[in-house]
Design a protein around this motif. Structure first.
Motif, PDB file in Angstrom:
ATOM      1  N   PRO A   6       5.490  12.578 -13.327  1.00  0.00           N
ATOM      2  CA  PRO A   6       6.502  11.814 -12.427  1.00  0.00           C
ATOM      3  C   PRO A   6       6.125  11.926 -10.837  1.00  0.00           C
ATOM      4  O   PRO A   6       5.379  12.933 -10.527  1.00  0.00           O
ATOM      5  N   VAL A   7       6.493  10.880 -10.152  1.00  0.00           N
ATOM      6  CA  VAL A   7       6.285  10.701  -8.813  1.00  0.00           C
ATOM      7  C   VAL A   7       7.202   9.964  -8.191  1.00  0.00           C
ATOM      8  O   VAL A   7       7.512   8.612  -8.828  1.00  0.00           O
ATOM      9  N   LYS A   8       7.740  10.271  -6.953  1.00  0.00           N
ATOM     10  CA  LYS A   8       8.922   9.297  -6.194  1.00  0.00           C
ATOM     11  C   LYS A   8       7.897   8.273  -5.509  1.00  0.00           C
ATOM     12  O   LYS A   8       7.008   8.525  -4.987  1.00  0.00           O
ATOM     13  N   VAL A   9       8.825   7.066  -5.295  1.00  0.00           N
ATOM     14  CA  VAL A   9       8.259   6.041  -4.344  1.00  0.00           C
ATOM     15  C   VAL A   9       9.448   5.711  -3.102  1.00  0.00           C
ATOM     16  O   VAL A   9      10.528   5.692  -3.803  1.00  0.00           O
ATOM     17  N   ALA A  10       9.013   5.851  -2.175  1.00  0.00           N
ATOM     18  CA  ALA A  10       9.933   5.708  -0.940  1.00  0.00           C
ATOM     19  C   ALA A  10       9.898   4.267  -0.444  1.00  0.00           C
ATOM     20  O   ALA A  10       8.616   3.744  -0.139  1.00  0.00           O
ATOM     21  N   VAL A  11      10.785   3.699  -0.113  1.00  0.00           N
ATOM     22  CA  VAL A  11      10.718   2.104   0.478  1.00  0.00           C
ATOM     23  C   VAL A  11      11.742   2.065   1.507  1.00  0.00           C
ATOM     24  O   VAL A  11      12.908   2.551   1.590  1.00  0.00           O
ATOM     25  N   LEU A  71      13.509   6.487  -7.210  1.00  0.00           N
ATOM     26  CA  LEU A  71      13.359   6.080  -5.960  1.00  0.00           C
ATOM     27  C   LEU A  71      14.117   6.586  -4.791  1.00  0.00           C
ATOM     28  O   LEU A  71      14.964   7.096  -5.066  1.00  0.00           O
ATOM     29  N   GLU A  72      13.438   6.394  -3.652  1.00  0.00           N
ATOM     30  CA  GLU A  72      14.019   6.840  -2.502  1.00  0.00           C
ATOM     31  C   GLU A  72      13.980   5.755  -1.483  1.00  0.00           C
ATOM     32  O   GLU A  72      12.919   4.958  -0.969  1.00  0.00           O
ATOM     33  N   LEU A  73      15.151   5.655  -0.800  1.00  0.00           N
ATOM     34  CA  LEU A  73      15.473   4.504   0.048  1.00  0.00           C
ATOM     35  C   LEU A  73      15.282   5.277   1.569  1.00  0.00           C
ATOM     36  O   LEU A  73      16.447   6.058   1.768  1.00  0.00           O
ATOM     37  N   GLU A  74      14.814   4.814   2.438  1.00  0.00           N
ATOM     38  CA  GLU A  74      14.649   5.097   3.835  1.00  0.00           C
ATOM     39  C   GLU A  74      15.641   4.240   4.620  1.00  0.00           C
ATOM     40  O   GLU A  74      15.373   2.866   4.848  1.00  0.00           O
ATOM     41  N   ILE A  75      16.615   4.798   5.151  1.00  0.00           N
ATOM     42  CA  ILE A  75      17.776   4.146   5.893  1.00  0.00           C
ATOM     43  C   ILE A  75      17.524   4.372   7.500  1.00  0.00           C
ATOM     44  O   ILE A  75      17.352   5.731   7.876  1.00  0.00           O
ATOM     45  N   THR A  76      17.481   3.469   8.529  1.00  0.00           N
ATOM     46  CA  THR A  76      17.435   3.678   9.899  1.00  0.00           C
ATOM     47  C   THR A  76      18.707   4.229  10.545  1.00  0.00           C
ATOM     48  O   THR A  76      19.755   3.665  10.042  1.00  0.00           O
ATOM     49  N   LEU A  91      10.493  -3.928  -2.609  1.00  0.00           N
ATOM     50  CA  LEU A  91      11.167  -3.173  -3.535  1.00  0.00           C
ATOM     51  C   LEU A  91      10.774  -3.133  -5.019  1.00  0.00           C
ATOM     52  O   LEU A  91      10.486  -2.465  -5.812  1.00  0.00           O
ATOM     53  N   ARG A  92      10.497  -4.365  -5.346  1.00  0.00           N
ATOM     54  CA  ARG A  92      10.460  -4.813  -6.784  1.00  0.00           C
ATOM     55  C   ARG A  92       8.859  -4.326  -7.074  1.00  0.00           C
ATOM     56  O   ARG A  92       8.739  -3.722  -8.147  1.00  0.00           O
ATOM     57  N   ARG A  93       8.019  -4.658  -6.213  1.00  0.00           N
ATOM     58  CA  ARG A  93       6.506  -4.435  -6.372  1.00  0.00           C
ATOM     59  C   ARG A  93       6.302  -2.806  -6.447  1.00  0.00           C
ATOM     60  O   ARG A  93       5.761  -2.239  -7.274  1.00  0.00           O
ATOM     61  N   ALA A  94       7.089  -2.015  -5.472  1.00  0.00           N
ATOM     62  CA  ALA A  94       6.973  -0.661  -5.749  1.00  0.00           C
ATOM     63  C   ALA A  94       7.344   0.130  -6.920  1.00  0.00           C
ATOM     64  O   ALA A  94       6.864   1.196  -7.421  1.00  0.00           O
ATOM     65  N   CYS A  95       8.526  -0.318  -7.131  1.00  0.00           N
ATOM     66  CA  CYS A  95       9.135   0.161  -8.749  1.00  0.00           C
ATOM     67  C   CYS A  95       8.227   0.074  -9.840  1.00  0.00           C
ATOM     68  O   CYS A  95       7.991   0.693 -10.576  1.00  0.00           O
ATOM     69  N   ALA A  96       7.670  -1.345  -9.908  1.00  0.00           N
ATOM     70  CA  ALA A  96       6.578  -1.618 -10.885  1.00  0.00           C
ATOM     71  C   ALA A  96       5.288  -0.721 -10.883  1.00  0.00           C
ATOM     72  O   ALA A  96       4.753  -0.392 -11.569  1.00  0.00           O
ATOM     73  N   ASP A  97       4.795  -0.532  -9.647  1.00  0.00           N
ATOM     74  CA  ASP A  97       3.653   0.236  -9.347  1.00  0.00           C
ATOM     75  C   ASP A  97       3.688   1.762  -9.633  1.00  0.00           C
ATOM     76  O   ASP A  97       3.101   2.082 -10.354  1.00  0.00           O
ATOM     77  N   HIS A  99       0.798  -1.195  -0.144  1.00  0.00           N
ATOM     78  CA  HIS A  99      -0.040   0.236   0.148  1.00  0.00           C
ATOM     79  C   HIS A  99       0.929   1.079  -0.060  1.00  0.00           C
ATOM     80  O   HIS A  99       2.312   1.312   0.368  1.00  0.00           O
ATOM     81  N   TYR A 100       0.452   2.404  -0.377  1.00  0.00           N
ATOM     82  CA  TYR A 100       1.158   3.593  -0.458  1.00  0.00           C
ATOM     83  C   TYR A 100       0.339   4.765   0.052  1.00  0.00           C
ATOM     84  O   TYR A 100      -0.782   4.977   0.151  1.00  0.00           O
ATOM     85  N   GLN A 101       1.194   5.507   1.039  1.00  0.00           N
ATOM     86  CA  GLN A 101       0.786   6.584   1.617  1.00  0.00           C
ATOM     87  C   GLN A 101       1.476   8.008   1.048  1.00  0.00           C
ATOM     88  O   GLN A 101       2.464   7.998   0.878  1.00  0.00           O
ATOM     89  N   PRO A 102       0.518   8.783   0.795  1.00  0.00           N
ATOM     90  CA  PRO A 102       1.053  10.233   0.213  1.00  0.00           C
ATOM     91  C   PRO A 102       1.595  10.950   0.983  1.00  0.00           C
ATOM     92  O   PRO A 102       1.429  11.059   2.239  1.00  0.00           O
ATOM     93  N   LEU A 103       2.845  11.828   0.252  1.00  0.00           N
ATOM     94  CA  LEU A 103       3.397  12.732   1.144  1.00  0.00           C
ATOM     95  C   LEU A 103       3.452  13.966   0.307  1.00  0.00           C
ATOM     96  O   LEU A 103       3.524  13.874  -0.858  1.00  0.00           O
ATOM     97  N   PHE A 104       3.202  14.912   0.889  1.00  0.00           N
ATOM     98  CA  PHE A 104       3.085  16.245   0.207  1.00  0.00           C
ATOM     99  C   PHE A 104       3.889  17.551   0.790  1.00  0.00           C
ATOM    100  O   PHE A 104       4.442  17.480   1.603  1.00  0.00           O
TER     101      PHE A 104
END
Length: 816
Positions: A641-646, A676-681, A624-630, A572-577
């Motif tokens: 265009p829109v970014k996806v964060a994983v 693509l944006e990667l979230e690192i802890t 990661l694979r699903r997000a890039c495809a979606d 699922h995807y949550q939007p960021l504004f």
């Protein structure tokens, strides 16, 4: 007449019986003279003409004399018969003389006896001579060597049967021919010169021996051994040439040479022994393999090569097999001259001559590398590479053996699962190397608390299994568990850094808690779960009424594995504004699980389990694979265009080649890295690891955006923001929720925003659920907001239906 069937007739004048001599002496002398002349005449005829039979006749001889003639026959086959027949003839002669009246006229018997003896001696000598000639002739004809007799002009006088077979000539063809007709053209001059030298040397006993090329009657040339010796025969010089066809010998020698060289130059070590095992031959490869020289081992028993390995105790079987005429195959663990050990695969076979075993031959291949590889494979299959202790497979075998003993001895078996508390945090913080050292040291400490009968195995990760066989009471398991916890509580020094860890232990006892390995492990794991729930750093015994939460966890792991395999997980995807413009800028990908029977399962119920078990790596790759495809599909529908964060798990990141995997997924889905944006802890960044920094820099260089997630909740360090190529900083919801009524939270959020802006980082605030929170963030310059106030996580279908209501921000990079 032919010599073989003719009669030689020696005729003497008849003895007149009526004549009277002057005296008996004169008459006796006359008889002796006549007998002597008779013997000499017979001997002359035999020597000169070669006739085999003679007849002595007289016109006054009677029937007795004629009868004696019948016994004088061919003596070629029987020399003794010739002697007998001659004796009979002499008797006939004597009888004739007596009948003639000579004896009656005063001839004395001594004269007559002397005459008879002379003739008898001559006859015997002739017989012996004839027998000798016949024997020599038979030998010459039947000898295997070719014999050619040459005269002093080197022409052929005689040619035996073997010579006929060698050269393909009939003996009569070559009689009188020059000897060099038997030689090839290149050899004629050389051999003629050698024979000439032999003639010039003169005398008997001189000889010549050489190898030449012979020429057969059909013109073919062949190797020939020639021996020529000078001799005198009846006063004449003769030369005997002994000839041997070397064709067969050359072929045999060639075969032997090939065989010898094949064995000597073989890549296999070869040993030949006598029937007692004493070494008679070794080839070059044996010397290279063993380090022995031939002189070191020849005459020695093969026992000097054997090591003391018990696996070599197969001697009786070998000897029984090979002495029965059969081949034996097997392996030996041998010792080199320098004391090193090596393995060979040997094939030992008997060598037979005329059906009788005379020797044994051992052909050996060096299999040391193969044995090392097999041992390595066996070790890898049964032992843990990191600790050197048995792995799960070997542990199950040991546990099965312990249970079999328990059944026969009616004792108990304790099974303990030892798990380090919060090891993942240590591993993710200090890195895999330090984590491995900690695991190894932990295993060593646990082993120190156990006796020799116990088994320690590593099940995987930070989990160990302890098996206590044949115990009489559970109290022993209680004591061992306490000793293990105490040993682990002591500080570890890893890479010069002091680390404190604890462990939790779950215990099950056979037969009360199960009679098979599977039941005992399952129940020990349930007890381990309870120990962790009760605060960790403790141990618990399995009880039938144990908290169902432990069993639920086990069920959760099983269900989660099936969910991954059956593709039950979705994204699922949550939007960021953008707070300033209200435009949608990013979609954060969040994992969701819709169980076919239980419905939606909350992430906080299964994600911790996934982290513990390592399943998070497979889940993270799927997301990661699903997000890039979606996101590609979403951009296609919106034409914007829109970014996806994983979110990236520390385990997922540390799995190796993470950057290559990410870039590979991006390429396979056909998007550009900028989307693509990667979230690192922060926990991932605790270790100042060059490998981590390298992966992040390669991703950033490729165009992937990097954000530091939940900033301020972990081991926050401002140096991370400088050291690593981050683009975005996310403020944790714990700070955002209190900004409207807690001045400290508000001040902290404002400070984080200001700091990030000074570092040219964008700031995202998580968990925005109220208008006041959004206003505060906007007032202090926060760039992006995320929360239920703006939009909940939703499926791709719901997102597509709503997304047209939001204004999109166009990015510089085009859609791939």
């Amino acid at each position: 007449m032919q010599a073989s069937d003719s009669l030689a007739v020696i005729t003497e004048p008849a003895i007149e019986t009526n004549s009277v001599s002057d005296g008996d002496s004169a008459r006796g002398n006359m008889i002796l003279v006549r007998l002597g002349r008779l013997a000499v005449s017979a001997l002359f005829i035999l020597l000169v003409t070669g006739l085999d039979v003679f007849v002595v006749t007289g016109h006054h001889m009677d029937s007795l004399y004629l009868l004696s003639l019948l016994f004088v026959m061919k003596s070629k086959d029987r020399a003794d018969l010739f002697i007998v027949s001659t004796g009979v003839t002499l008797l006939g002669v004597s009888g004739a003389l007596l009948k003639d009246g000579t004896a009656g006229h005063g001839v004395e018997w001594p004269y007559l006896a002397t005459a008879v003896a002379v003739v008898w001696v001559v006859a015997v000598s002739i017989a012996i001579f004839k027998e000798t000639l016949w024997t020599q002739d038979a030998i010459l004809e039947n000898i295997a060597d070719g014999i050619v007799m040459l005269n002093d002009s080197l022409r052929i006088v005689r040619f035996n049967k073997s010579a006929e077979q060698i050269f393909g000539y009939d003996r009569n063809e070559l009689k009188g021919a020059p000897f060099n007709v038997l030689l090839s053209e290149p050899e004629k001059q050389t051999v003629s010169q050698m024979l000439g030298d032999l003639i010039l040397a003169g005398g008997s006993g001189k000889y010549l021996k050489t190898e030449v090329s012979g020429r057969r009657g059909d013109g073919s040339v062949f190797p020939l051994q020639l021996s020529v010796r000078a001799a005198r025969v009846r006063g004449r010089r003769r030369y005997y040439a002994v000839l041997n066809d070397l064709t067969g010998q050359r072929e045999t020698n060639e075969k032997l040479w090939k065989l010898s060289n094949a064995v000597e130059q073989s890549s296999a070590a070869t040993i030949i022994t006598d029937l007692s095992g004493r070494i008679e031959y070794v080839n070059r490869r044996f010397c290279e393999l063993s380090g022995y020289e031939p002189d070191d081992v020849l005459g020695q028993n093969t026992r000097i090569l054997r090591s003391d390995d018990p696996q070599n105790q197969n001697g009786p079987n070998i000897w029984q097999t090979i002495n029965n005429g059969e081949s034996w195959r097997g392996e030996f663990h041998n010792r080199k001259k320098n004391g090193e050990y090596y393995w060979v695969e040997a094939a030992i076979s008997p060598i037979k001559k005329d059906g009788r075993i005379t020797h044994f031959m051992s052909v050996q291949e060096d299999i040391s590398v193969r044995k090392e590889y097999e041992a390595q494979l066996e070790r890898q299959a049964n032992y843990d590479d990191l600790t050197g202790f048995p792995n799960r497979l070997m542990a199950m075998e040991r546990l099965g053996q312990a249970l079999e003993i328990r059944n026969s001895q009616q004792t108990n078996v304790a099974v303990m699962i030892v798990d380090l508390d919060q090891f993942n945090a240590v591993n993710d913080t200090l890195g895999h190397h330090s984590g491995d050292l900690l695991i190894r040291e932990t295993a060593f400490r646990i082993k120190q608390t156990l006796d020799k009968t116990a088994t320690l195995a590593r099940l995987g990760g930070d989990e160990f299994l302890v098996i206590l066989p044949a115990i009489n009471t559970a109290k022993l398991a209680d004591k061992v568990a306490s000793r293990i916890l105490e040993a682990i509580e002591a500080p570890f020094v890893i890479d010069e850094q002091e680390i404190y860890v604890t462990a939790s232990i779950g215990v099950s006892i056979a037969p009360d808690d199960g009679t098979d390995a599977h039941s005992l492990l399952k129940n020990a794991d349930a007890a381990l779960f309870l120990a962790k729930k009760d605060g960790r750093n403790t141990y618990r015994f399995f009880k039938a009424h144990m908290n169902e939460a432990a069993l639920q966890r086990l069920e959760m792991v099983t269900k989660l594995r099936k969910a991954i395999a059956n593709d039950e997980l979705s994204v699922h995807y949550q939007p960021l504004f953008d707070i300033a413009t209200g435009n949608l800028v990013t979609l954060e990908a969040l994992i969701r699980w819709n169980h076919p029977k239980e419905g939606w399962i909350a992430p906080d119920q299964f994600i911790p389990v996934a982290e513990e078990t390592g399943l998070i790596k497979d889940i993270g790759d799927q997301v990661l694979r699903r997000a890039c495809a979606d996101v590609k599909e979403i951009m296609y529908r919106l034409q914007r265009p829109v970014k996806v964060a994983v979110n990236i798990s520390a385990r997922q990141f540390k799995d190796g080649h993470f950057d290559e995997k990410v870039l590979g997924i991006i390429a396979s889905q056909g998007i550009v890295p900028e989307y693509l944006e990667l979230e690192i802890t922060e926990r991932l960044l605790m270790l100042d690891d060059p490998e981590t920094a390298g992966i992040l820099r390669r991703l950033a260089k490729a165009g992937v955006s990097l954000s530091i997630d939940d900033f301020g909740t972990g081991y926050s360090s401002l140096s991370y923001l400088k050291r690593y190529p981050f683009d975005v900083l996310k403020i944790d919801r714990a700070f955002v929720k209190d900004v409207t009524h807690d001045s400290q939270s508000a001040a902290l959020v404002s400070a984080i925003i200001a700091m990030a802006q000074s570092l040219d980082l964008k700031v995202i605030a998580e968990g925005v659920e109220e208008e006041g929170q959004l206003a505060h963030l906007k007032k202090h310059g926060c760039d992006i907001a995320q929360g239920f106030l703006l939009g909940r996580p939703m499926s791709v279908a719901d997102l597509t239906a709503k997304i047209h209501q939001w204004q999109m921000v166009e990015l510089e990079a085009p859609v791939a």
